[in-house]
Design a protein around this motif. Structure first.
Motif, mmCIF file in Angstrom:
data_model
loop_
_atom_site.group_PDB
_atom_site.id
_atom_site.type_symbol
_atom_site.label_atom_id
_atom_site.label_comp_id
_atom_site.label_asym_id
_atom_site.label_seq_id
_atom_site.Cartn_x
_atom_site.Cartn_y
_atom_site.Cartn_z
ATOM 1 N N GLY A 37 0.808 -1.213 0.000
ATOM 2 C CA GLY A 37 0.000 0.000 0.000
ATOM 3 C C GLY A 37 0.844 1.267 0.000
ATOM 4 N N GLN A 38 2.154 1.111 -0.085
ATOM 5 C CA GLN A 38 3.082 2.243 -0.064
ATOM 6 C C GLN A 38 3.349 2.741 -1.488
ATOM 7 N N PRO A 39 3.681 4.040 -1.623
ATOM 8 C CA PRO A 39 4.033 4.564 -2.947
ATOM 9 C C PRO A 39 5.313 3.895 -3.461
ATOM 10 N N ARG A 40 5.300 3.541 -4.732
ATOM 11 C CA ARG A 40 6.459 2.935 -5.403
ATOM 12 C C ARG A 40 6.786 3.787 -6.622
ATOM 13 N N ARG A 41 8.011 4.270 -6.686
ATOM 14 C CA ARG A 41 8.416 5.165 -7.778
ATOM 15 C C ARG A 41 9.412 4.471 -8.692
ATOM 16 N N THR A 42 9.076 4.476 -9.980
ATOM 17 C CA THR A 42 9.875 3.796 -10.986
ATOM 18 C C THR A 42 10.316 4.788 -12.051
ATOM 19 N N PRO A 43 11.624 4.874 -12.325
ATOM 20 C CA PRO A 43 12.088 5.706 -13.437
ATOM 21 C C PRO A 43 11.593 5.118 -14.765
ATOM 22 N N ILE A 44 11.042 5.969 -15.601
ATOM 23 C CA ILE A 44 10.501 5.518 -16.884
ATOM 24 C C ILE A 44 10.887 6.497 -17.975
ATOM 25 N N GLY A 45 10.634 6.103 -19.189
ATOM 26 C CA GLY A 45 10.733 6.986 -20.339
ATOM 27 C C GLY A 45 9.391 6.950 -21.044
ATOM 28 N N GLY A 46 9.028 8.022 -21.641
ATOM 29 C CA GLY A 46 7.754 8.081 -22.351
ATOM 30 C C GLY A 46 7.541 9.487 -22.865
ATOM 31 N N ARG A 47 6.344 9.752 -23.309
ATOM 32 C CA ARG A 47 6.051 11.082 -23.853
ATOM 33 C C ARG A 47 4.616 11.460 -23.573
ATOM 34 N N ARG A 48 4.463 12.736 -23.208
ATOM 35 C CA ARG A 48 3.130 13.295 -22.998
ATOM 36 C C ARG A 48 2.610 13.834 -24.316
ATOM 37 N N ARG A 49 1.344 13.516 -24.576
ATOM 38 C CA ARG A 49 0.642 14.071 -25.731
ATOM 39 C C ARG A 49 -0.694 14.575 -25.217
ATOM 40 N N GLY A 50 -0.784 15.881 -25.028
ATOM 41 C CA GLY A 50 -2.004 16.459 -24.461
ATOM 42 C C GLY A 50 -2.184 15.992 -23.031
ATOM 43 N N ASP A 51 -3.335 15.412 -22.743
ATOM 44 C CA ASP A 51 -3.617 14.910 -21.397
ATOM 45 C C ASP A 51 -3.354 13.413 -21.270
ATOM 46 N N THR A 52 -2.500 12.891 -22.148
ATOM 47 C CA THR A 52 -2.169 11.469 -22.126
ATOM 48 C C THR A 52 -0.659 11.304 -22.090
ATOM 49 N N PHE A 53 -0.194 10.365 -21.270
ATOM 50 C CA PHE A 53 1.222 10.022 -21.220
ATOM 51 C C PHE A 53 1.359 8.568 -21.675
ATOM 52 N N TRP A 54 2.265 8.325 -22.629
ATOM 53 C CA TRP A 54 2.475 6.996 -23.189
ATOM 54 C C TRP A 54 3.842 6.462 -22.770
ATOM 55 N N LEU A 55 3.904 5.176 -22.446
ATOM 56 C CA LEU A 55 5.167 4.511 -22.176
ATOM 57 C C LEU A 55 5.040 3.052 -22.580
ATOM 58 N N VAL A 56 6.180 2.372 -22.658
ATOM 59 C CA VAL A 56 6.199 0.945 -22.976
ATOM 60 C C VAL A 56 6.993 0.237 -21.898
ATOM 61 N N SER A 57 6.377 -0.769 -21.297
ATOM 62 C CA SER A 57 7.035 -1.581 -20.279
ATOM 63 C C SER A 57 7.929 -2.615 -20.959
ATOM 64 N N GLU A 58 9.163 -2.751 -20.469
ATOM 65 C CA GLU A 58 10.115 -3.713 -21.035
ATOM 66 C C GLU A 58 9.690 -5.161 -20.819
ATOM 67 N N HIS A 59 9.083 -5.425 -19.685
ATOM 68 C CA HIS A 59 8.805 -6.808 -19.306
ATOM 69 C C HIS A 59 7.315 -7.097 -19.142
ATOM 70 N N GLY A 60 6.476 -6.244 -19.714
ATOM 71 C CA GLY A 60 5.045 -6.493 -19.695
ATOM 72 C C GLY A 60 4.508 -6.739 -18.301
ATOM 73 N N GLU A 61 3.697 -7.763 -18.168
ATOM 74 C CA GLU A 61 3.040 -8.044 -16.892
ATOM 75 C C GLU A 61 3.991 -8.621 -15.845
ATOM 76 N N ARG A 62 5.237 -8.867 -16.196
ATOM 77 C CA ARG A 62 6.227 -9.307 -15.206
ATOM 78 C C ARG A 62 6.807 -8.118 -14.435
ATOM 79 N N SER A 63 6.636 -6.916 -14.957
ATOM 80 C CA SER A 63 7.135 -5.718 -14.273
ATOM 81 C C SER A 63 6.319 -5.465 -13.014
#
Length: 127
Positions: A37-63
């Motif tokens: 239940g604690q906050p977890r912060r993960t460094p990511i890369g992605g891009r904001r487009r308007g009110d949407t932010f897109w990213l791609v997970s390297e390991h899918g549902e294993r992440s």
């Protein structure tokens, strides 16, 4: 090879990510730990487009952060030092390789090279 690659990449990330989280310019994804239940912060890369932010997970549902999103899709994204709340959505029908072409080049290359099971994630930002 995929399982060995996954273990190697996550081993390195566990050592590098704490340092990246300290950088004020690093984009971060904050999820809520599904067990703690604690906050977890993960460094990511992605891009904001308007009110949407897109990213791609390297390991899918294993992440771990993807598993946290599945348990609670409410997230925050830190962009240029400012936090933005939003709701994350897994987009398995999206072509992650095509998506990476529109995201920052350095991160996209790393995700393609190091990734084992790419998965697109869309974050709908609140206002």
């Amino acid at each position: 090879m995929s399982d060995r690659k996954f273990r190697a990449v996550t081993w390195v990330q566990r050592r590098i990510n704490p340092l990246l989280r300290l950088l004020p310019v690093q984009t971060l994804l904050e999820t809520t730990g599904r067990r703690s239940g604690q906050p977890r912060r993960t460094p990511i890369g992605g891009r904001r487009r308007g009110d949407t932010f897109w990213l791609v997970s390297e390991h899918g549902e294993r992440s771990q952060y993807v598993r946290n999103i599945q348990a609670d899709p409410r997230v925050r994204v830190r962009l240029r030092g400012r936090w933005h709340p939003g709701t994350a959505h897994l987009v398995p029908g999206d072509d992650p390789v095509a998506r990476l072409r529109g995201l920052p080049r350095l991160n996209s290359t790393a995700v393609r090279v190091l990734g084992t099971d790419l998965l697109t994630i869309r974050v709908d930002l609140d206002g």
